[in-house]
Design an enzyme around this catalytic site. Structure first.
Site, mmCIF file in Angstrom:
data_model
loop_
_atom_site.group_PDB
_atom_site.id
_atom_site.type_symbol
_atom_site.label_atom_id
_atom_site.label_comp_id
_atom_site.label_asym_id
_atom_site.label_seq_id
_atom_site.Cartn_x
_atom_site.Cartn_y
_atom_site.Cartn_z
ATOM 1 N N LYS A 154 0.804 -1.228 0.000
ATOM 2 C CA LYS A 154 0.000 0.000 0.000
ATOM 3 C C LYS A 154 0.839 1.282 0.000
ATOM 4 O O LYS A 154 0.373 2.318 -0.466
ATOM 5 C CB LYS A 154 -0.933 0.020 1.218
ATOM 6 C CG LYS A 154 -2.108 -0.931 1.102
ATOM 7 C CD LYS A 154 -3.055 -0.771 2.272
ATOM 8 C CE LYS A 154 -4.201 -1.756 2.169
ATOM 9 N NZ LYS A 154 -5.184 -1.590 3.228
ATOM 10 N N LYS B 16 8.274 3.812 17.528
ATOM 11 C CA LYS B 16 7.078 4.138 16.736
ATOM 12 C C LYS B 16 5.938 4.384 17.724
ATOM 13 O O LYS B 16 5.941 3.840 18.808
ATOM 14 C CB LYS B 16 6.697 2.965 15.819
ATOM 15 C CG LYS B 16 7.737 2.649 14.767
ATOM 16 C CD LYS B 16 7.269 1.521 13.855
ATOM 17 C CE LYS B 16 7.637 0.180 14.421
ATOM 18 N NZ LYS B 16 7.083 -0.945 13.655
ATOM 19 N N GLY C 269 0.057 0.410 7.687
ATOM 20 C CA GLY C 269 -0.694 1.125 6.650
ATOM 21 C C GLY C 269 -2.122 1.444 7.065
ATOM 22 O O GLY C 269 -2.599 2.568 6.870
ATOM 23 N N ALA C 270 -2.810 0.468 7.662
ATOM 24 C CA ALA C 270 -4.212 0.692 8.022
ATOM 25 C C ALA C 270 -4.338 1.761 9.107
ATOM 26 O O ALA C 270 -5.299 2.548 9.100
ATOM 27 C CB ALA C 270 -4.840 -0.618 8.489
ATOM 28 N N ASP D 172 -9.793 3.110 2.051
ATOM 29 C CA ASP D 172 -9.906 2.683 3.455
ATOM 30 C C ASP D 172 -10.404 3.858 4.301
ATOM 31 O O ASP D 172 -11.128 3.662 5.278
ATOM 32 C CB ASP D 172 -8.536 2.229 4.002
ATOM 33 C CG ASP D 172 -8.126 0.852 3.494
ATOM 34 O OD1 ASP D 172 -9.017 0.080 3.084
ATOM 35 O OD2 ASP D 172 -6.913 0.565 3.508
ATOM 36 N N ASN E 208 -4.894 2.136 -1.743
ATOM 37 C CA ASN E 208 -5.423 0.762 -1.863
ATOM 38 C C ASN E 208 -6.258 0.605 -3.130
ATOM 39 O O ASN E 208 -6.832 -0.458 -3.347
ATOM 40 C CB ASN E 208 -6.251 0.373 -0.630
ATOM 41 C CG ASN E 208 -7.560 1.103 -0.580
ATOM 42 O OD1 ASN E 208 -7.678 2.214 -1.093
ATOM 43 N ND2 ASN E 208 -8.561 0.492 0.026
#
Ligand code: NAP
Length: 240
Positions: A62, A149, A124-125, A98, A83
């Site tokens: 993605k 992160k 990514g999501a 998304d 996407n």
């Protein structure tokens, strides 16, 4: 006949082919939808030179695939992930549906007190989820397995954080088939009936994460409607 496809790595359990095959039948359109398992960006590059009219893109491409596109929709650019690809006269244009799917799926259930969210995962999501939450004015605490992160790691989640964030969104694959007895590492004892738990996973329909929330009286929603809404939005983009 219009041709579409899904680009990804391991696509045996993917939803899109069945969804679009059924859709073509339902609306009486001559269409073909195939899965394209790709091992590299080079492979994707040659696929993009084929006669196919539109693609969906899934894990792990993605973000990487954006470098192969001619144009990006402003939302996809801001999110940093695509996407959906549409063939245009000048080249491939990337979109992120998304964002639409997630926003439309949660909006009917959001209440005034859902103003702070714990977002689990930094993939990514999570980018699409965070984009939507920020646009809805919801504050975010992002949780990662590693301290480089996100804002906190799982072992730093405490009672205050759980009470402070009535919205908890799982954007990790933890609990997804075949590992259906796993759940994100949360202090579930602090979940109340004020919480709204959203899992982007749709297989199984009820993950252990959602089950644990429901046991505490929380509202729980899986990723099925997001999935259907993002697919419909792709269809709309290909046909606009
Ligand atoms: P991804 O980029 O591969 O991973 C998401 C993040 O999850 C990773 O960046 C990682 O964050 C965390 N993670 C991965 N493995 C983990 C583990 N074993 N334990 C704890 N955390 C872990 O995947 P994605 O594209 O964001 O997708 C994530 C999930 O959302 C998948 O299950 C996918 O099927 C689902 N999804 C659903 C829809 C829908 O329409 N319903 C749409 C998109 C995605 P950290 O490294 O920071 O911990």
């Amino acid at each position: 006949m219009k041709q579409y496809g899904l680009i990804g790595k391991s696509l045996q359990h993917s939803f899109s082919k069945d969804y679009f095959d059924q859709k073509f039948k339902k609306i009486g359109v001559k269409g073909d939808y195939q899965n394209y398992e790709c091992d590299s960006l080079e492979e994707i590059q040659s696929l993009l030179k084929s006669d196919i009219d539109g693609f969906n893109v899934t894990i792990p491409y993605k973000e990487e695939i954006m470098s192969l596109l001619h144009e990006l929709d402003p939302v996809a650019r801001e999110v940093g992930a695509v996407n959906t690809l549409k063939k245009t006269p000048t080249g491939w244009k990337g979109y992120n549906t998304d964002v639409y799917g997630f926003r439309q799926s949660i909006k009917p259930f959001l209440e005034g007190h859902h103003n702070k969210a714990l977002v689990l995962g930094t993939g990514g999501a999570s980018k699409a989820v965070i984009y939507v939450l920020r646009n809805l004015g919801i504050d975010i605490i992002q949780i990662s397995r590693t301290s480089d992160k996100g804002d906190f790691t799982y072992n730093q989640i405490n009672e205050n954080m759980m009470r402070f964030c009535p919205l908890i969104i799982n954007t990790t694959p933890v609990g997804m088939f075949p590992n259906t007895n796993e759940a994100p590492d949360l202090p579930y004892q602090y979940i109340t009936e004020k919480h709204f738990l959203v899992d982007l996973i749709y297989n199984p329909a009820e993950t252990v994460f959602l089950q644990k929330g429901k046991e505490k009286g929380a509202l729980a929603m899986n990723g099925k409607s997001m999935l259907e809404l993002q697919a419909e939005k792709s269809w709309e983009i290909w046909n606009s």
